[in-house]
Design an enzyme around this catalytic site. Structure first.
Site, PDB file in Angstrom:
ATOM      1  N   ASP A 111     -21.517  86.955  -6.433  1.00 38.95           N
ATOM      2  CA  ASP A 111     -21.621  88.041  -5.380  1.00 38.95           C
ATOM      3  C   ASP A 111     -22.729  87.874  -4.286  1.00 38.95           C
ATOM      4  O   ASP A 111     -23.920  87.304  -4.437  1.00 38.95           O
ATOM      5  CB  ASP A 111     -21.342  89.547  -5.674  1.00 38.95           C
ATOM      6  CG  ASP A 111     -22.678  89.617  -6.617  1.00 38.95           C
ATOM      7  OD1 ASP A 111     -23.093  89.127  -7.386  1.00 38.95           O
ATOM      8  OD2 ASP A 111     -23.105  91.168  -6.300  1.00 38.95           O
ATOM      9  N   GLU A 176     -23.881  91.737  -9.278  1.00 37.49           N
ATOM     10  CA  GLU A 176     -25.423  91.821  -9.124  1.00 37.49           C
ATOM     11  C   GLU A 176     -25.762  92.726  -7.851  1.00 37.49           C
ATOM     12  O   GLU A 176     -26.699  93.513  -8.072  1.00 37.49           O
ATOM     13  CB  GLU A 176     -26.133  90.568  -9.088  1.00 37.49           C
ATOM     14  CG  GLU A 176     -27.429  90.526  -9.398  1.00 37.49           C
ATOM     15  CD  GLU A 176     -28.384  90.694  -8.197  1.00 37.49           C
ATOM     16  OE1 GLU A 176     -29.525  91.093  -8.300  1.00 37.49           O
ATOM     17  OE2 GLU A 176     -27.934  90.620  -7.058  1.00 37.49           O
TER      18      GLU A 176
END
Length: 512
Positions: A111, A176
């Site tokens: 991400d 994250e």
């Protein structure tokens, strides 16, 4: 750049040659991954769909290498507005289960932070663009490039029809940047299953301390994130009708957050700041002064004392302050020496004010008095600070400051994130293997660094599965993670792929 190492021979030479010959293919795969707008920070359905697509691409890539892959469903994310969004699956993958070989687990995330070209990007952030050997694109260095470099190393052994020198496991997430939602729970659940055979954990989610010399990282700071809300009422006020007769929430909040300006204080860090003196509190309120000193009483009491051995490690680090300042695009730092800069980045806490929610921030001149505002700030924690102690100190300090203003408004303080700092044992085998691999690929010893940011998974692995954790960065200090024009140098990406391959071989040697 460095004194050349002896040329590799045998298998390692073939591995390096293959990576060099196929580097354009590796860059093309990175381009395909960067093109996926896998933004986990903005909780909107179409971006969440992109995250699922990104995780599926990675799972397919690993299956093509022969890995057994489990895409673990981790449920839904509850948003503050009551809505829910599905959490992208966490990938657990493994290659090899030879009991005679060490098992190395690689952690990465796919991400990214939000990015829009109109925010100052010179190119489309989701189109990987190469300029003068620099590969620009959101996620190029944080963290899609390093994840692919590890995969490139594995795929090279596969393409050469060579056995992997080590057993390899992957844990790859897609949340994250949004706090690694559901990750810790999964690690706990898999402690005695997926992680039971893991000997070492490698993370490549940070940067070198300079532009050209590799580093090994053995510690990170923690983070306590706070919100302080000051409320008069839910509606805003007209400043012509109410200005001058209210305790304005914004004025209260600015007093709570704002800098007191120059003042003398007793510095519990002693020689790190040069001199000791007595505090003169001329004004109520403030979290931090203009020299960066945190004004919350007791905040430095838990900070680990500076040892002579640690001081020598800072002196040994190769850091050109002028280059560092120039690459950071700042006029001046708070400190003038390499050692002071590094210590205040890594081994002392810092407080940063991030923003104010509810304030008017659009172009124009709107004469509004916000009825409710929320200030946001965080404290980067260091050994041996504790999040619960810091939370108590912050709340007591702000409540005391607010009481001095005699305001009729309501003030509430909450800690929304509390992450502990992390430190590793640099004498572990994998640190030795990584040093040897760096010497082989780059021809130099690495800088032994800590990181001023917070990477929660390092502490999670260390506490839960209790295995050796190492951070092996690939990106240069000027890569601009989280910023406009994020990039990874082609050289770092390709040589980083070689580094991981050499690391596999060095780990196998040490395990014999």
């Amino acid at each position: 750049m460095f004194s050349p190492s002896p040329p590799p021979s045998g298998l390692l030479e073939r591995v390096f040659q293959f990576i060099d010959l196929h580097q354009n293919e590796f860059v093309q795969i990175l381009k395909e991954w960067v093109a996926v707008e896998s933004d986990s920070v903005q909780p909107v359905p179409h971006l969440r769909q992109e995250l699922f697509r990104m995780m599926a691409l990675a799972a397919d890539k690993l299956r093509c290498l022969g890995a057994s892959v489990d895409s673990v469903d981790t449920g839904f994310q509850q948003l503050p507005n009551g809505q829910t969004l599905p959490i992208p699956p966490i990938i657990l993958a493994e290659l090899g289960n030879d009991p005679k070989k060490p098992t190395v687990c690689f952690y990465g995330h796919l991400d990214v932070q939000p990015a829009r070209q109109e925010d100052g990007w010179l190119t489309d952030p989701y189109t990987l663009t190469e300029v003068d050997g620099k590969l620009y694109g959101r996620g190029a260095t944080d963290n899609k490039g390093p994840v692919l470099a590890w995969i490139n190393a594995v795929s090279t052994f596969r393409a050469l029809e060579e056995d992997l020198p080590v057993n390899i496991k992957f844990i790859i997430e897609g949340m994250e940047e949004a706090g690694s939602v559901a990750l810790e729970e999964l690690v706990r659940k898999e402690k005695d299953r997926f992680f039971s055979s893991v000997d070492y954990v490698v993370i490549s989610d940070n940067l070198w301390i300079n532009q050209g010399k590799p580093a090994l990282t053995y510690g990170t700071r923690g983070n306590s994130y706070f919100r302080v809300e000051v409320k008069c009422r839910d509606q805003d006020f007209h400043s012509g009708t109410f200005g001058g007769i209210l305790h304005e929430p914004m004025a209260d909040l600015v007093a709570l957050l704002g800098c007191c300006g120059p003042q003398w204080h007793k510095d519990s860090r002693g020689s790190a700041r040069g001199c000791l003196s007595l505090t003169l509190q001329r004004v109520w309120g403030s979290l931090v002064d203009s020299s960066g000193h945190i004004l919350i009483p007791g905040i430095y009491d838990q900070v680990a004392p500076l040892t002579e051995e640690e001081r020598k490690m800072y002196k040994a680090i190769d850091l050109d302050l002028e280059e560092y300042r120039h690459s950071s695009h700042v006029k001046k730092f708070l400190f003038d020496t390499k050692e002071e800069i590094l210590m205040h980045l890594w081994r002392y806490p810092s407080l940063s004010i991030h923003g104010i929610e509810g304030a008017f921030d659009e172009p124009g001149a709107k004469t509004v008095i916000p009825g409710r505002v929320i200030g946001k700030f965080s404290i980067r924690l260091v050994p041996h600070m504790n999040t619960s102690v810091v939370e108590k100190q912050v709340k007591q300090h702000l409540e005391h400051i607010f009481s001095k203003r005699n305001s009729s408004n309501q003030m509430t303080v909450s800690m929304t994130l509390g992450l502990q700092p992390w430190m590793a044992n640099i004498k572990d085998n994998q640190y030795l293997a990584a040093k040897r691999a760096i010497k082989t690929v780059f021809g130099t010893e690495p800088d032994m660094t800590r990181d001023g940011s917070t990477i929660p998974i390092a502490r999670i692995f260390q506490d839960i599965i209790q295995k050796s954790v190492m951070m092996l960065p690939l990106g240069a200090v000027d890569d601009g993670e989280h910023s406009q024009n994020e990039k990874i140098n082609r050289w770092n990406y390709i040589e980083g792929s070689k580094l991981f391959a050499a690391f596999f071989l060095e780990m196998a040697k040490l395990h014999l």
